[in-house]
Design a protein around this motif. Structure first.
Motif, PDB file in Angstrom:
ATOM      1  N   LEU A  19     -29.509  14.071 -71.766  1.00 32.22           N
ATOM      2  CA  LEU A  19     -28.052  13.968 -71.746  1.00 32.22           C
ATOM      3  C   LEU A  19     -27.482  14.682 -70.527  1.00 32.22           C
ATOM      4  O   LEU A  19     -26.607  14.152 -69.832  1.00 32.22           O
ATOM      5  N   GLU A  20     -28.012  15.869 -70.233  1.00 33.11           N
ATOM      6  CA  GLU A  20     -27.534  16.616 -69.077  1.00 33.11           C
ATOM      7  C   GLU A  20     -27.804  15.835 -67.781  1.00 33.11           C
ATOM      8  O   GLU A  20     -26.940  15.717 -66.917  1.00 33.11           O
ATOM      9  N   GLN A  21     -28.999  15.281 -67.666  1.00 34.87           N
ATOM     10  CA  GLN A  21     -29.360  14.508 -66.479  1.00 34.87           C
ATOM     11  C   GLN A  21     -28.486  13.259 -66.371  1.00 34.87           C
ATOM     12  O   GLN A  21     -28.011  12.920 -65.289  1.00 34.87           O
ATOM     13  N   THR A  22     -28.226  12.588 -67.467  1.00 36.50           N
ATOM     14  CA  THR A  22     -27.388  11.395 -67.477  1.00 36.50           C
ATOM     15  C   THR A  22     -25.962  11.735 -67.059  1.00 36.50           C
ATOM     16  O   THR A  22     -25.358  11.033 -66.241  1.00 36.50           O
ATOM     17  N   GLN A  23     -25.419  12.829 -67.600  1.00 38.22           N
ATOM     18  CA  GLN A  23     -24.069  13.264 -67.246  1.00 38.22           C
ATOM     19  C   GLN A  23     -23.991  13.641 -65.762  1.00 38.22           C
ATOM     20  O   GLN A  23     -23.024  13.321 -65.079  1.00 38.22           O
ATOM     21  N   TYR A  24     -25.036  14.304 -65.269  1.00 33.04           N
ATOM     22  CA  TYR A  24     -25.083  14.684 -63.858  1.00 33.04           C
ATOM     23  C   TYR A  24     -25.066  13.432 -62.972  1.00 33.04           C
ATOM     24  O   TYR A  24     -24.314  13.352 -62.006  1.00 33.04           O
ATOM     25  N   LYS A  29     -22.265   9.725 -59.338  1.00 33.97           N
ATOM     26  CA  LYS A  29     -21.843   8.361 -58.979  1.00 33.97           C
ATOM     27  C   LYS A  29     -20.324   8.257 -58.906  1.00 33.97           C
ATOM     28  O   LYS A  29     -19.785   7.660 -57.979  1.00 33.97           O
ATOM     29  N   ASP A  30     -19.631   8.831 -59.902  1.00 28.60           N
ATOM     30  CA  ASP A  30     -18.167   8.801 -59.902  1.00 28.60           C
ATOM     31  C   ASP A  30     -17.605   9.554 -58.688  1.00 28.60           C
ATOM     32  O   ASP A  30     -16.698   9.073 -58.005  1.00 28.60           O
ATOM     33  N   GLY A  31     -18.149  10.740 -58.429  1.00 25.46           N
ATOM     34  CA  GLY A  31     -17.684  11.525 -57.289  1.00 25.46           C
ATOM     35  C   GLY A  31     -17.961  10.834 -55.968  1.00 25.46           C
ATOM     36  O   GLY A  31     -17.114  10.827 -55.066  1.00 25.46           O
ATOM     37  N   TYR A  32     -19.123  10.230 -55.847  1.00 21.49           N
ATOM     38  CA  TYR A  32     -19.480   9.524 -54.614  1.00 21.49           C
ATOM     39  C   TYR A  32     -18.535   8.347 -54.392  1.00 21.49           C
ATOM     40  O   TYR A  32     -18.013   8.158 -53.296  1.00 21.49           O
ATOM     41  N   ARG A  33     -18.294   7.571 -55.450  1.00 22.89           N
ATOM     42  CA  ARG A  33     -17.397   6.414 -55.352  1.00 22.89           C
ATOM     43  C   ARG A  33     -15.977   6.856 -54.963  1.00 22.89           C
ATOM     44  O   ARG A  33     -15.366   6.289 -54.059  1.00 22.89           O
ATOM     45  N   ASP A  34     -15.489   7.905 -55.602  1.00 23.13           N
ATOM     46  CA  ASP A  34     -14.153   8.407 -55.276  1.00 23.13           C
ATOM     47  C   ASP A  34     -14.108   8.976 -53.861  1.00 23.13           C
ATOM     48  O   ASP A  34     -13.121   8.800 -53.143  1.00 23.13           O
ATOM     49  N   GLY A  35     -15.172   9.654 -53.447  1.00 21.83           N
ATOM     50  CA  GLY A  35     -15.237  10.212 -52.098  1.00 21.83           C
ATOM     51  C   GLY A  35     -15.245   9.133 -51.033  1.00 21.83           C
ATOM     52  O   GLY A  35     -14.591   9.262 -49.997  1.00 21.83           O
TER      53      GLY A  35
END
Length: 147
Positions: A19-24, A29-35
């Motif tokens: 779960l931790e790895q999946t959340q990471y 991915k979300d941060g990269y896309r937003d960046g």
């Protein structure tokens, strides 16, 4: 054989780590896309601002060149032959500036040459002309302060 409680504990820990790895990974991915999205927009804004400033400065120099050329056409003796030669060199530099090729590696050197020729012409004419739109802390100004 493994005890049932040890297996439950191992399964629980595995799912927690997973779960931790999946959340990471999802957060990355979300941060990269937003960046990428905000980086493109910020890059566009900076590029437009810088392009406008370069165009404005180049327009100033070209305007001065046109005024000087007009003065020479009216009175060929209005400037010394050395100043007239420099005006011609400045006109050529300004004309050859790669305005529509921002990826050209020589744009900064070319603009520095334009600025230098302009200063030389101004000094030889005995006038203090200066483009006041650009910031006062250019690379050359910083070098002048250090020397």
């Amino acid at each position: 054989m493994e005890a049932p409680t040890a297996r439950l504990l191992t399964d629980f820990l595995d799912s927690t780590v997973l779960l931790e790895q999946t959340q990471y990974e999802e957060g990355f991915k979300d941060g990269y896309r937003d960046g990428v999205a905000s980086g493109k927009e910020e890059g566009r804004e900076v590029g437009l601002k810088h392009g406008f400033e370069v165009g404005e400065e180049l327009g100033f120099y070209r305007g001065c060149i046109e005024v000087w050329k007009s003065a020479i056409m009216i009175d060929p003796n209005s400037f010394s032959s050395r100043v007239q030669k420099r005006i011609g060199q400045l006109a050529e530099l300004a004309e050859n500036y790669p305005l529509f090729q921002p990826e050209n590696q020589n744009v900064q050197e070319m603009m520095d040459s334009i600025r230098l020729n302009f200063k030389i012409i101004s000094v030889n004419m005995g006038v203090k002309l200066e483009y006041e739109g650009r910031s006062r802390t250019s690379k050359q100004d910083l070098e002048d302060i250090v020397v």
